[in-house]
Scaffold this motif. Structure first.
Motif, mmCIF file in Angstrom:
data_model
loop_
_atom_site.group_PDB
_atom_site.id
_atom_site.type_symbol
_atom_site.label_atom_id
_atom_site.label_comp_id
_atom_site.label_asym_id
_atom_site.label_seq_id
_atom_site.Cartn_x
_atom_site.Cartn_y
_atom_site.Cartn_z
ATOM 1 N N ALA A 85 28.141 37.216 24.269
ATOM 2 C CA ALA A 85 29.039 37.917 23.353
ATOM 3 C C ALA A 85 30.404 36.968 23.198
ATOM 4 O O ALA A 85 31.002 36.967 21.933
ATOM 5 C CB ALA A 85 29.573 39.308 23.896
ATOM 6 N N GLN A 86 30.787 36.271 24.294
ATOM 7 C CA GLN A 86 31.790 35.328 24.136
ATOM 8 C C GLN A 86 31.434 34.311 23.255
ATOM 9 O O GLN A 86 32.124 33.672 22.397
ATOM 10 C CB GLN A 86 32.164 34.903 25.470
ATOM 11 N N VAL A 87 30.318 33.705 23.286
ATOM 12 C CA VAL A 87 29.787 32.712 22.498
ATOM 13 C C VAL A 87 29.504 33.106 21.155
ATOM 14 O O VAL A 87 30.358 32.312 19.999
ATOM 15 C CB VAL A 87 28.298 31.925 23.000
ATOM 16 N N GLU A 88 29.361 34.338 20.719
ATOM 17 C CA GLU A 88 28.974 34.756 19.446
ATOM 18 C C GLU A 88 30.508 34.776 18.795
ATOM 19 O O GLU A 88 30.741 34.648 17.675
ATOM 20 C CB GLU A 88 28.504 36.261 19.286
ATOM 21 N N LYS A 89 31.321 35.209 19.648
ATOM 22 C CA LYS A 89 32.848 35.425 19.156
ATOM 23 C C LYS A 89 33.580 34.243 18.713
ATOM 24 O O LYS A 89 33.995 33.840 17.917
ATOM 25 C CB LYS A 89 33.669 36.302 20.115
ATOM 26 N N ALA A 121 31.829 44.591 18.918
ATOM 27 C CA ALA A 121 30.346 43.651 18.922
ATOM 28 C C ALA A 121 29.927 43.094 17.687
ATOM 29 O O ALA A 121 30.209 43.485 16.635
ATOM 30 C CB ALA A 121 29.440 44.729 19.719
ATOM 31 N N SER A 122 29.161 41.949 18.024
ATOM 32 C CA SER A 122 28.813 41.235 16.970
ATOM 33 C C SER A 122 28.158 42.051 15.860
ATOM 34 O O SER A 122 27.978 41.740 14.776
ATOM 35 C CB SER A 122 28.173 39.879 17.438
ATOM 36 N N PRO A 123 26.922 42.759 16.371
ATOM 37 C CA PRO A 123 26.128 43.389 15.490
ATOM 38 C C PRO A 123 27.060 44.414 14.376
ATOM 39 O O PRO A 123 26.694 44.425 13.164
ATOM 40 C CB PRO A 123 25.115 44.377 16.221
ATOM 41 N N VAL A 124 28.318 44.925 14.843
ATOM 42 C CA VAL A 124 29.061 45.587 14.024
ATOM 43 C C VAL A 124 29.622 44.619 12.834
ATOM 44 O O VAL A 124 29.712 44.908 11.837
ATOM 45 C CB VAL A 124 29.940 46.517 14.896
ATOM 46 N N LYS A 125 30.070 43.570 13.314
ATOM 47 C CA LYS A 125 30.511 42.517 12.450
ATOM 48 C C LYS A 125 29.423 42.237 11.218
ATOM 49 O O LYS A 125 29.735 42.323 10.201
ATOM 50 C CB LYS A 125 30.938 41.370 12.972
ATOM 51 N N THR A 126 28.465 42.231 11.505
ATOM 52 C CA THR A 126 27.024 41.768 10.669
ATOM 53 C C THR A 126 27.035 43.351 9.628
ATOM 54 O O THR A 126 26.882 42.930 8.579
ATOM 55 C CB THR A 126 25.962 41.694 11.409
#
Length: 190
Positions: A85-89, A121-126
């Motif tokens: 999650a940190q890398v994705e952010k 969370a990254s999926p919500v960003k998508t």
């Protein structure tokens, strides 16, 4: 005691009981009628906490549930997920979703997420990036492990700049409460 004092005491007790009933009805017993609105509750949940909150919102609103699912599942190991999650952010990664959903036919869109690294969370960003929220109402909600909502709601507004992001519901881990949700939603005045 004389009769007048007993009457005054009885009136005070009745007024107190009516006041307590009103407080109870306004905060806990009030049903929310959203039958004239089409409601979507879209959420991503890693551990089940956000899903539980989404289901409670559905029980109050009668809306349609939509689970945001990435094509590739996140690892089961907590520390590995935290690092990912940190890398994705840091790298602005928006993982591909199994289904982007369709927000178009809905009047109100509740969007839920766990808070990862002080944001959604990254999926919500998508999900936000892949849907058109132009002129739509977004009602955010999140679950967290101790840091609160942080920048989750303002970041949602950044990803959906032409939407109206209104007051969110924030809850610690699995402590979402139907009565608190009812009070929150009734205060939004849809």
């Amino acid at each position: 005691m004389n009769k007048k004092i007993w009457i005054i005491i009885a009136i005070v007790i009745v007024l107190f009981a009516l006041g307590m009933y009103k407080v109870f009805a306004n905060n806990f017993g009030k049903e929310i009628d959203m039958s004239d609105k089409k409601v979507l509750i879209a959420y991503y949940s890693y551990s089940g906490n956000t899903k539980a909150a989404a289901e409670k919102i559905q029980s109050v609103t009668g809306g349609d549930l939509f689970e945001i699912k990435p094509v590739k599942d996140y690892p089961k190991d907590y520390n590995t997920v935290v690092n990912q999650a940190q890398v994705e952010k840091q790298n602005g990664i928006h993982p591909e979703l199994k289904d982007n959903g369709n927000v178009e036919p809905y009047d109100i869109r509740f969007i839920g997420t766990p808070v990862w690294w002080y944001t959604m969370a990254s999926p919500v960003k998508t999900f936000l990036s892949n849907n058109n929220f132009d002129g739509k109402i977004i009602v955010p909600f999140c679950t967290h492990g101790g840091g609160g909502a942080s920048s989750t709601y303002t970041d949602m507004q950044k990803l959906a700049p032409t939407a109206k992001v209104i007051e969110g519901y924030t809850t610690y881990e699995d402590s979402a409460n139907v009565n608190d949700i009812k009070k929150w939603i009734s205060n939004l005045n849809f």
